[in-house]
Motif scaffolding. Structure first.
Motif, PDB file in Angstrom:
ATOM      1  N   ASN A 256      41.160  -6.079  -3.095  1.00  0.00           N
ATOM      2  CA  ASN A 256      40.055  -5.348  -2.836  1.00  0.00           C
ATOM      3  C   ASN A 256      39.876  -4.527  -1.188  1.00  0.00           C
ATOM      4  OD1 ASN A 256      39.138  -5.868  -5.223  1.00  0.00           O
ATOM      5  ND2 ASN A 256      38.370  -7.970  -4.671  1.00  0.00           N
TER       6      ASN A 256
ATOM      7  N   SER B  43      43.610 -11.048  -5.250  1.00  0.00           N
ATOM      8  CA  SER B  43      42.609 -10.220  -5.424  1.00  0.00           C
ATOM      9  C   SER B  43      41.793  -9.869  -4.197  1.00  0.00           C
ATOM     10  CB  SER B  43      41.619 -10.727  -6.574  1.00  0.00           C
ATOM     11  OG  SER B  43      41.001 -11.906  -5.954  1.00  0.00           O
TER      12      SER B  43
ATOM     13  N   LYS C 225      41.570  -1.539  -1.261  1.00  0.00           N
ATOM     14  CA  LYS C 225      40.951  -0.632  -2.145  1.00  0.00           C
ATOM     15  C   LYS C 225      39.847   0.054  -1.005  1.00  0.00           C
ATOM     16  CE  LYS C 225      41.335  -1.840  -6.782  1.00  0.00           C
ATOM     17  NZ  LYS C 225      40.696  -2.522  -7.992  1.00  0.00           N
TER      18      LYS C 225
END
Length: 174
Positions: free
Chosen positions: A37, A33, A40
């Protein structure tokens, strides 16, 4: 001709393997994760920066061109200054350090010559002491005979302690 076809097929397979490996590796890293992130955020920043740049180019293409040209000129000037600084530093080091090294070399050569001269002078002095001892030994008076033996022994001790050979020194003086 068949060799060219085989090479093309091999290159095609290699390229497909690299692309598939990259996609699989990228997909596996996105399982985390934190990595997802970061990717992104980076993608969003890249998209926003690209949009802003495209808008600025559309609005003022001349101004963007001038900004890029001035940026390149500024970077060029900075690089030129850095090159000049490096050249100056090189000259300073070359003059100071290399000059000092040659001075030290000259001084050490002179010191070595002086030490050799001193050694030769010590040999000459020891030869003279030995000759003087022999001359005293050959004196015919009885009262000096006992003194001569002492002087001869003392001069032999001096020559022995100095480590100099009296045989070579005496023969070179005559």
């Amino acid at each position: 001709m068949t060799q060219t076809t085989i090479e093309t097929q091999t290159n095609g397979k290699l390229l497909k393997g690299i692309l598939i490996g990259g996609l699989v590796g990228g997909a596996l890293t996105l399982l985390d994760s934190n990595t997802r992130n970061k990717v992104k955020r980076s993608a969003v920043l890249l998209k926003d920066n690209s949009k802003n740049m495209i808008e600025q180019v559309k609005e003022n293409p001349g101004e963007m061109k001038e900004q890029m040209v001035s940026g390149v000129k500024g970077a060029t000037e900075t690089i030129k200054e850095a090159i000049n600084d490096v050249e100056s530093l090189y000259e300073t080091v070359n003059e100071d350090v290399v000059g000092k090294v040659s001075e030290v070399k000259d001084i050490s050569t002179n010191a070595l010559g002086t030490a050799k001269d001193a050694t030769n002078e010590l040999k000459d002095i020891s030869s003279k002491v030995v000759v003087a001892g022999k001359q005293l030994k050959e004196t015919p008076t009885q009262s000096l005979n006992s003194d001569n033996k002492k002087s001869e022994k003392e001069s032999d001790d001096i020559v022995t302690k100095s480590g100099l050979s009296n045989e070579k020194s005496i023969s070179s003086n005559f």
